[in-house]
Design an enzyme around this catalytic site. Sequence first.
Site, PDB file in Angstrom:
ATOM      1  N   LYS A  44     -20.851  -7.680 -87.085  1.00  0.00           N
ATOM      2  CA  LYS A  44     -22.193  -7.190 -86.800  1.00  0.00           C
ATOM      3  C   LYS A  44     -23.225  -8.261 -87.133  1.00  0.00           C
ATOM      4  O   LYS A  44     -23.109  -8.966 -88.128  1.00  0.00           O
ATOM      5  CB  LYS A  44     -22.482  -5.922 -87.610  1.00  0.00           C
ATOM      6  N   TYR A  66     -13.891   4.355 -99.438  1.00  0.00           N
ATOM      7  CA  TYR A  66     -12.436   4.403 -99.340  1.00  0.00           C
ATOM      8  C   TYR A  66     -11.786   4.787-100.654  1.00  0.00           C
ATOM      9  O   TYR A  66     -10.647   5.240-100.666  1.00  0.00           O
ATOM     10  CB  TYR A  66     -11.890   3.054 -98.854  1.00  0.00           C
ATOM     11  N   HIS A  77     -10.996   2.806 -84.931  1.00  0.00           N
ATOM     12  CA  HIS A  77     -11.575   2.718 -86.267  1.00  0.00           C
ATOM     13  C   HIS A  77     -10.666   3.343 -87.323  1.00  0.00           C
ATOM     14  O   HIS A  77     -10.750   3.002 -88.503  1.00  0.00           O
ATOM     15  CB  HIS A  77     -12.947   3.397 -86.273  1.00  0.00           C
ATOM     16  N   ARG A 123      -8.765   0.760 -89.023  1.00  0.00           N
ATOM     17  CA  ARG A 123      -9.605   0.026 -89.975  1.00  0.00           C
ATOM     18  C   ARG A 123      -9.695   0.797 -91.293  1.00  0.00           C
ATOM     19  O   ARG A 123      -9.568   0.223 -92.376  1.00  0.00           O
ATOM     20  CB  ARG A 123     -10.990  -0.191 -89.361  1.00  0.00           C
ATOM     21  N   HIS A 170     -18.348  -5.790 -94.825  1.00  0.00           N
ATOM     22  CA  HIS A 170     -19.398  -4.895 -95.292  1.00  0.00           C
ATOM     23  C   HIS A 170     -20.435  -5.700 -96.077  1.00  0.00           C
ATOM     24  O   HIS A 170     -20.078  -6.492 -96.950  1.00  0.00           O
ATOM     25  CB  HIS A 170     -18.834  -3.809 -96.210  1.00  0.00           C
ATOM     26  N   ARG A 190     -13.108  -4.049 -86.465  1.00  0.00           N
ATOM     27  CA  ARG A 190     -13.781  -3.096 -85.583  1.00  0.00           C
ATOM     28  C   ARG A 190     -13.299  -3.367 -84.164  1.00  0.00           C
ATOM     29  O   ARG A 190     -12.869  -4.474 -83.856  1.00  0.00           O
ATOM     30  CB  ARG A 190     -15.297  -3.267 -85.662  1.00  0.00           C
TER      31      ARG A 190
END
Length: 299
Positions: free
Chosen positions: A173, A280, A245, A248, A271, A149
């Site tokens: 995150k 994806y 992004h 990514r 994730h 990110r």
Amino acid sequence: MINYPYHNAFKAYLKLERGLAENSVDAYLNDVAKLFQYYEVIGEEFSVKNISDSVLHNFIKWLSELGMLANTQARVISGLKSFFHYLMLEGLIEIDPSQQLDSPKLSRKLPDLLNVIEINALIEAVDASKPEGMRNKAILEVLYGCGLRVTELITLRISDLHPIQEYIKVTGKGNKERIVPIGGTALKFIAIYLSQVRVHLAIKKGNEDYIFLNRMGSRLSRISVFTMIKALATAIGLKKSISPHTFRHSFATHLIEGGADLRAVQEMLGHSSITTTEVYTHLDKDYLRGVITQFHPRT
């Protein structure tokens, strides 16, 4: 905001028992207020004794007809469920009418994607004769090579680099750390940038360990990375709307198309849920069809 029945008590419950932040409390209260607005519209008086799941379904249908997006409807339903859970805890109702209230299916927008030719063209378009050129090449190599990110990229530190072992430590995150492999090409451009460009900057105090710096010697900003990528897209005449992004997304999709295990990609992307990564797999139907044809025993 409507000061509806049980408003203050529900607010106290959210703050004290649930420990929600002020913004979250206000959002819940506003969402429940919409139900009381609906009662005003249909000309009926709210009563905890006679509210039913059919009324709630009609309420959500009304919101949908007003044009409320599915994501917002889902948030309203979450607020309602909390409200009726509170009423149950207080013994004000015996049956929770929101139990059968399902959130609408949220549409998941497929990410933009760059192919390998486009990625190469963007990297080649960087002007390496400028001081920031080698830095920008390194940035693009890391974005695409590691699937970071943009915030993870700009906060990447020299102490996070482990070139001999060929991995980087990434803080994602929620301050969750993960280990991500890094390829030789990205490492090469980082090494050139560090030894030939960054070493000549007057680095401001507190920024000594950040890898990517601006010309003033401070940590690079998110907006500067966005701006750089937009400028490169314009330079090569790329019609797609791209951002950091996009690299990514391309990283993940190209890995999966190449046969990478979904859980491995999940780990590298940071994730928390495999379902987030699974988006994806919807990007290349030919690839999926090929997998079925090759491996499924009933084809």
